[in-house]
Design an enzyme around this catalytic site. Structure first.
Site: not given
Ligand code: DHB
Ligand code: FE
Length: 280
Positions: A12, A59, A193, A240
């Site tokens: 995303h 977030h 990431h 995530e």
């Protein structure tokens, strides 16, 4: 009765939303990313759900770090795109499904999962970017969306196993809903990431590809992977990926087959991973 008919899994990355909104998706850097979603857009158009339960993480947008629920379900009529610092994205307002959301909350909480009920919330890139990738730029999103937020930003996040079990409880909830709805469950975030520190920019293609393999064929085993492995192999934000296990758990225990699989590096700071799964 309502049914979970498919699972969709996707990164995303916020910069993908910016590329869509600024008309940059045909530029050489972004073209391969969007190309990878073309089969999925066609599949979604042909397999339009009534409702998507969209598993994502906020977030620190709707939930400041003052309050961070581990699991939260959006029960409102609608959810506006959030202002993440440069104005809200110019995308449609998300239409919720308060009746099904309340039913899922009732069923899942009775099944011992403590969901926080959210009656008002804006939704950030974690939710809107997957919609853009799968649906393009319509005037209205093609289905209703129930946001299901998972905490992966503040220690301690829930385990992959707990996420997988929550998915199973969501499936049970959907299957006990009286109206005949076609429901898809989407898991978002990842893949490898890390956004900060000496390991910023970490990409681990081998680990990511193995994660995709196991999500298809061995979700039960994959759900046992500890946080430490996500952090070590996939970077701090690789955590995530536990959210993908919610969607996979919601597909039940029958084998799954990949309708479409895509992996691409780079997109901003991450590897983009994507799967569309149906029960075999
Ligand atoms: C990036 C990716 C994310 O998933 C996110 O939430 C923020 C930033 C990135 O690649 O830049
Ligand atoms: Fe993210």
């Amino acid at each position: 009765m309502a049914r979970v008919t498919a699972g969709v899994f996707t990164s995303h990355v916020p910069a993908i939303g910016v590329a869509v909104d600024l008309g940059k998706s045909a530029e050489p850097y972004w073209q391969p990313v969007f190309q990878g979603y073309e089969p999925s857009k066609a599949w979604l158009a042909a397999n339009k759900p009534d409702v998507v339960v969209l598993v994502y993480n906020d977030h620190a947008t709707a939930f400041s770090l003052d309050f961070v629920p581990t699991f939260a379900i959006g029960c409102a009529d609608e959810f506006r795109p959030a202002d993440e610092g440069w104005g809200p994205r110019p995308v449609p307002v998300v239409q919720g499904h308060p009746q099904l959301a309340a039913h899922i909350a009732q069923s899942v909480i009775q099944d011992d999962f403590d969901l926080t009920v959210v009656n008002r919330m804006d939704v950030d890139h974690g939710l809107t970017v997957p919609l853009s990738l799968m649906c393009g730029q319509p005037d209205a999103w093609p289905c209703r969306v129930i946001p299901l937020a998972v905490n992966v930003v503040l220690f301690p996040p829930p385990s992959g196993h707990r996420c997988y079990q929550l998915g199973k409880a969501i499936r049970k909830a959907v299957e006990s809903y009286g109206e005949g709805l076609n429901v898809q469950v989407w898991g978002t975030g990842g893949m490898s990431h890390q956004l900060h520190g000496p390991r910023a920019g970490l990409i681990n293609k081998e680990w990511d590809e193995a994660f995709l393999d196991r999500l298809i064929a061995d979700p039960e085993g994959l759900s046992q992977v500890p946080h430490l492995e996500y952090m070590r192999e996939a970077g701090a934000e690789g955590i995530e990926l536990v959210m993908w296990l919610v969607a996979r758990g919601a597909m039940g225990s029958a084998p799954a087959r990949a309708v479409h699989r895509f992996y691409h590096v780079p997109a901003s700071n991450t590897a983009v991973g994507h799967l569309v799964l149906e029960n075999a």
